[in-house]
Design an enzyme around this catalytic site. Structure first.
Site, PDB file in Angstrom:
ATOM      1  NE  ARG A  69      -2.513   1.306   3.231  1.00 27.47           N
ATOM      2  CZ  ARG A  69      -2.606   0.899   4.571  1.00 27.47           C
ATOM      3  NH1 ARG A  69      -2.995  -0.396   4.652  1.00 27.47           N
ATOM      4  NH2 ARG A  69      -1.745   1.537   5.475  1.00 27.47           N
ATOM      5  CE1 TYR A 121     -15.817  11.592 -16.220  1.00 30.93           C
ATOM      6  CE2 TYR A 121     -14.820  11.951 -13.951  1.00 30.93           C
ATOM      7  CZ  TYR A 121     -15.664  11.242 -14.812  1.00 30.93           C
ATOM      8  OH  TYR A 121     -16.112   9.966 -14.765  1.00 30.93           O
ATOM      9  CG  ASP A 194      -8.465  16.104 -15.693  1.00 26.49           C
ATOM     10  OD1 ASP A 194      -7.838  15.477 -16.419  1.00 26.49           O
ATOM     11  OD2 ASP A 194      -9.624  15.597 -15.349  1.00 26.49           O
ATOM     12  CE  LYS A 219     -11.695   8.199 -18.713  1.00 22.74           C
ATOM     13  NZ  LYS A 219     -12.540   7.292 -18.603  1.00 22.74           N
TER      14      LYS A 219
HETATM   15  N1  PLP Z   1     -10.921  13.330 -15.882  1.00 15.41           N
HETATM   16  C1  PLP Z   1     -11.428  13.160 -17.028  1.00 15.41           C
HETATM   17  C2  PLP Z   1     -10.981  14.570 -17.941  1.00 15.41           C
HETATM   18  C3  PLP Z   1     -12.425  12.291 -17.367  1.00 15.41           C
HETATM   19  O1  PLP Z   1     -12.740  11.967 -18.763  1.00 15.41           O
HETATM   20  C4  PLP Z   1     -12.232  11.029 -16.369  1.00 15.41           C
HETATM   21  C5  PLP Z   1     -13.117   9.912 -16.796  1.00 15.41           C
HETATM   22  O2  PLP Z   1     -13.808   9.831 -17.639  1.00 15.41           O
HETATM   23  C6  PLP Z   1     -11.416  11.218 -15.157  1.00 15.41           C
HETATM   24  C7  PLP Z   1     -10.812  12.319 -14.812  1.00 15.41           C
HETATM   25  C8  PLP Z   1     -11.885  10.082 -13.976  1.00 15.41           C
HETATM   26  O3  PLP Z   1     -11.099   9.074 -14.286  1.00 15.41           O
HETATM   27  P1  PLP Z   1     -11.473   7.478 -13.784  1.00 15.41           P
HETATM   28  O4  PLP Z   1     -12.559   7.168 -14.806  1.00 15.41           O
HETATM   29  O5  PLP Z   1     -10.103   6.887 -14.384  1.00 15.41           O
HETATM   30  O6  PLP Z   1     -11.624   7.452 -12.560  1.00 15.41           O
END
Ligand code: PLP
Length: 396
Positions: A69, A121, A194, A219
């Site tokens: 962990r 998101y 992000d 992604k």
């Molecule tokens: N940030 C963006 C721009 C996303 O599109 C997503 C998920 O679609 C996330 C964060 C969250 O990622 P995760 O699904 O790996 O938790």
């Protein structure tokens, strides 16, 4: 924390690429820094599934690991590669993009002020709204890229995080990272970006002033829709980074070693995939833009996109794999087209080698800001002719 095994790997791989500025990021990525396994000289790294590590008779941990962990050798290569690609000082892997994101907000003190964009998101925004409702943070949303509005919302000394997502999912709104960084820093806040939709192939937010970069590695970093993972990359090993490292272990938001290994395998082809999908996405956006059934196309590569000039100044080698659009036929037409596409699979997520379509508003629910008729395309690496023919048969 750099483990003893990693130090051995560094020593053994003195000639590796991690400290060679003359090597291009494509080379670092394809060769996963050029590391070889110290025992077998395998060029593909082993997986370390062990949750626990043996102590020496004196109670120390001679291998530099105690419990997975906190540290696992399978993370080290991916984290070092990601920090090199983003131009940061260190990286941490998480069990998902959301685990990385929520760990960032967990570092805030009660009542700290956060500014986030209106378009972003949706789960991250919902999470922030929940934190605000519970009284954990004070939250304000700013129209994406509106610097005047941002200046008006910043509260020097109280605003701790300014969050940017550029391009934003799913509207492709663009924000200037450097201008936001300057404004945030003047107010004593950190800028977190992000950068999931860009990946370090298209944009390196730290070069533009970001303090922290977040990725849903689920992604395009992994790219094969078979791993759930997240990553944080820091510009500096500062107090906040120490806290994030500590909290990842305490919250148990770590990635499993098998997933870390799969992620490393996926990242090796990152440049090819990102270049190809961005090239195809541009052609898809242009095709949609010229179609009389299509009301509006959201893609920062189009000159008509309001954020095109900013996107062009902070992105290179393309504008990403995400293209959204609206149809004159409204939500019923969007539903029909999503259901009629054959090569684009009607499924959530983005950034895989296969193209996907999603009618977004119903997924986000009644409070969404996303237009009711918006279709989001995640463009993969298939033949552009096949993708355009598929769109043509579904739209017409
Ligand atoms: N940030 C963006 C721009 C996303 O599109 C997503 C998920 O679609 C996330 C964060 C969250 O990622 P995760 O699904 O790996 O938790």
């Amino acid at each position: 924390m750099i483990s003893k095994l990693t130090l051995i790997l560094y020593e053994l791989n003195k000639e590796d690429m991690s400290n060679k500025p003359e090597h291009h990021p494509e080379t670092l990525t394809a060769q996963a820094l050029g590391w070889v396994d110290p025992t077998t000289r395998s060029i593909v790294p082993p997986i370390y599934p062990s949750a626990s590590y043996e102590r020496a008779p004196d109670g120390t941990y001679p291998g530099g690991h105690s419990y997975t962990r906190d540290q696992n050798p399978t993370y080290d290569q991916v984290e070092l590669l990601l920090s090199r690609l983003e131009g940061g000082e260190a990286a941490l892997l998480f069990s998902s993009g959301m685990a990385a994101t929520t760990t960032v907000f967990e570092t805030l003190d009660h009542g700290d002020h956060v500014i986030a964009p209106e378009d972003m998101y949706w789960t991250t925004q919902r999470w922030l709204e929940e934190l605000a409702r519970r009284g954990r943070i004070s939250l304000e949303l700013v129209p994406n890229g509106n610097m005047e509005a941002l200046e008006g919302l910043l509260r020097p000394g109280r605003t701790k995080i300014v969050w940017v997502e550029t391009p934003a999912n799913p509207t492709c709104s663009v924000t200037s990272i450097s201008e936001t960084a300057s404004a945030a820093h003047r107010a004593g806040a950190r800028l977190v970006v992000d950068s999931t939709l860009s990946t370090p192939v298209l944009c390196r937010p730290i070069e533009h002033g970001a303090d922290l970069v977040v990725h849903s590695a689920t992604k395009q970093l992994n790219g094969h829709a078979d791993v759930l993972a997240g990553a944080l990359i820091t510009a500096r090993r500062d107090k906040m980074w120490e806290r994030l490292t500590h909290d990842r272990g305490y919250r148990g938001a770590v990635l499993g070693p098998f997933e870390a290994w799969l992620l490393m395998r996926g990242i090796r082809t990152l440049f090819l995939r990102v270049h190809r999908s961005a090239e195809t996405a541009m052609k898809v956006a242009e095709w949609l833009n010229a179609n009389s059934e299509v009301r509006e196309v959201f893609y920062p590569g189009l000159r008509s996109h309001p954020g095109h000039a900013i996107a062009a100044s902070q992105m290179s080698h393309g504008f990403g794999m995400l293209v959204s659009f609206r149809l004159w036929g409204g939500a019923p037409a969007a539903r029909r087209v999503a259901g009629s596409l054959r090569i684009f699979k009607n499924a959530t997520s983005l950034g895989g080698v296969e193209s996907l379509v999603e009618h977004r508003a119903p997924v986000e629910g009644p409070t969404t800001r996303v237009p009711a008729d918006l279709l989001r395309l995640s463009v993969g690496i298939e033949s552009v002719d096949d993708l355009l023919a598929d769109l043509d048969q579904a739209i017409s």
